[in-house]
Design a protein around this motif. Structure first.
Motif, mmCIF file in Angstrom:
data_model
loop_
_atom_site.group_PDB
_atom_site.id
_atom_site.type_symbol
_atom_site.label_atom_id
_atom_site.label_comp_id
_atom_site.label_asym_id
_atom_site.label_seq_id
_atom_site.Cartn_x
_atom_site.Cartn_y
_atom_site.Cartn_z
ATOM 1 N N ARG A 262 0.875 -1.174 0.000
ATOM 2 C CA ARG A 262 0.000 0.000 0.000
ATOM 3 C C ARG A 262 0.910 1.221 0.000
ATOM 4 N N LEU A 263 0.974 1.876 -1.133
ATOM 5 C CA LEU A 263 1.881 3.009 -1.295
ATOM 6 C C LEU A 263 1.085 4.302 -1.360
ATOM 7 N N ASP A 264 1.718 5.367 -0.946
ATOM 8 C CA ASP A 264 1.098 6.685 -0.921
ATOM 9 C C ASP A 264 1.910 7.605 -1.825
ATOM 10 N N LEU A 265 1.270 8.180 -2.844
ATOM 11 C CA LEU A 265 1.996 9.049 -3.767
ATOM 12 C C LEU A 265 2.594 10.261 -3.060
ATOM 13 N N ALA A 266 2.019 10.661 -1.952
ATOM 14 C CA ALA A 266 2.542 11.823 -1.231
ATOM 15 C C ALA A 266 3.915 11.542 -0.629
ATOM 16 N N SER A 267 4.191 10.279 -0.363
ATOM 17 C CA SER A 267 5.488 9.943 0.238
ATOM 18 C C SER A 267 6.366 9.101 -0.687
ATOM 19 N N ARG B 158 16.723 12.384 -6.157
ATOM 20 C CA ARG B 158 15.451 11.880 -5.628
ATOM 21 C C ARG B 158 14.311 12.538 -6.373
ATOM 22 N N LEU B 159 13.483 11.707 -7.005
ATOM 23 C CA LEU B 159 12.335 12.195 -7.754
ATOM 24 C C LEU B 159 11.058 11.871 -7.001
ATOM 25 N N LEU B 160 10.242 12.888 -6.735
ATOM 26 C CA LEU B 160 8.912 12.688 -6.182
ATOM 27 C C LEU B 160 7.939 12.442 -7.343
ATOM 28 N N TRP B 161 6.722 12.035 -7.034
ATOM 29 C CA TRP B 161 5.753 11.757 -8.076
ATOM 30 C C TRP B 161 5.551 12.939 -9.027
ATOM 31 N N PRO B 162 5.379 14.167 -8.540
ATOM 32 C CA PRO B 162 5.230 15.292 -9.480
ATOM 33 C C PRO B 162 6.457 15.487 -10.376
ATOM 34 N N GLY C 80 1.895 -3.248 -10.299
ATOM 35 C CA GLY C 80 3.060 -2.428 -9.995
ATOM 36 C C GLY C 80 2.836 -0.964 -9.730
ATOM 37 N N TRP C 81 1.586 -0.521 -9.603
ATOM 38 C CA TRP C 81 1.318 0.898 -9.328
ATOM 39 C C TRP C 81 2.126 1.377 -8.118
ATOM 40 N N PRO C 82 2.711 2.563 -8.181
ATOM 41 C CA PRO C 82 2.561 3.577 -9.230
ATOM 42 C C PRO C 82 3.526 3.440 -10.409
ATOM 43 N N VAL C 83 4.664 2.725 -10.207
ATOM 44 C CA VAL C 83 5.671 2.635 -11.275
ATOM 45 C C VAL C 83 6.308 1.245 -11.265
ATOM 46 N N ARG C 84 6.454 0.682 -12.463
ATOM 47 C CA ARG C 84 7.226 -0.539 -12.591
ATOM 48 C C ARG C 84 8.229 -0.360 -13.725
ATOM 49 N N LEU C 85 9.320 -1.083 -13.634
ATOM 50 C CA LEU C 85 10.340 -1.041 -14.669
ATOM 51 C C LEU C 85 10.015 -2.103 -15.719
#
Length: 198
Positions: free
Chosen positions: A33-38, A54-58, A144-149
């Motif tokens: 359970r992932l949170d895009l804010a973190s 370090r890249l944040l979601w935005p 894989g949300w939010p990102v998978r390779l």
């Protein structure tokens, strides 16, 4: 989307030993359970200047986006064909945070400590992608949300779901499944499934 890579305009032959099958959400451990804010993606290790990016979601959303039509090949001999992935080309992240000259390997790490070893050349492949979408929809958590390779030339275990870090390495290191008897490289066209083939 800013770009589109369609290297499979016609149905492609399957790699040796593969048969058609659905894209099944196979993975090690629970679905996190992932949170895009973190959430963040870090690029560290033997970088050209020794720094960590370090890249944040935005930040990820502001990078160039593309679509790639690519099959997904499971080491269990199933291939899901005709998939359309969308996201950030892996080479964009390599250019944003380049490796040092001696760093030829990468440890790609995900949630729950899963990691896979690949090479910088794998990331520079024209179809390598940090995918956020599949077939026009955001990735589901199981996929894989939010990102998978996505690395179409390698078996599926090489591209972690829920990816969170890249570490450039000056010496090769085995990843999670590679430590458990799977091939160091995992090239689908060479059927590099198991370590005894190395």
């Amino acid at each position: 989307m800013n770009d589109h890579v369609d290297a499979l305009a016609d149905p492609s032959p399957l790699p040796p030993g593969q048969r058609p099958g659905p894209l099944r959400p196979m993975h090690y451990g629970r679905v996190p359970r992932l949170d895009l804010a973190s959430w963040s993606l870090t690029i560290e290790g033997a970088t050209v200047d020794g720094s960590m990016t370090r890249l944040l979601w935005p930040d990820l959303q502001k990078l160039p986006q593309t679509e790639v039509r690519a099959d997904h090949h499971c080491v269990a001999k199933r291939s899901a064909t005709g998939l359309v992935w969308a996201g950030v080309p892996a080479r964009v992240l390599v250019e944003l945070a380049p490796p040092a000259t001696e760093a030829q390997w990468v440890l790609a790490s995900a949630a729950y400590g899963y990691h896979s070893n690949i090479t910088v050349d794998d990331l520079l492949s024209p179809r390598a992608l940090f995918a956020t979408h599949l077939n026009g929809e955001p990735l589901s958590p199981e996929h894989g949300w939010p990102v998978r390779l996505v690395l179409p030339h390698l078996y599926g275990w090489k591209g972690p779901k829920w990816i969170m870090a890249l570490e450039y390495l000056a010496a090769p290191q085995r990843g999670f499944w590679e430590e458990r008897g799977y091939h160091f490289t995992g090239d689908v066209w060479r059927e590099e499934r198991y370590s005894h083939q190395e």
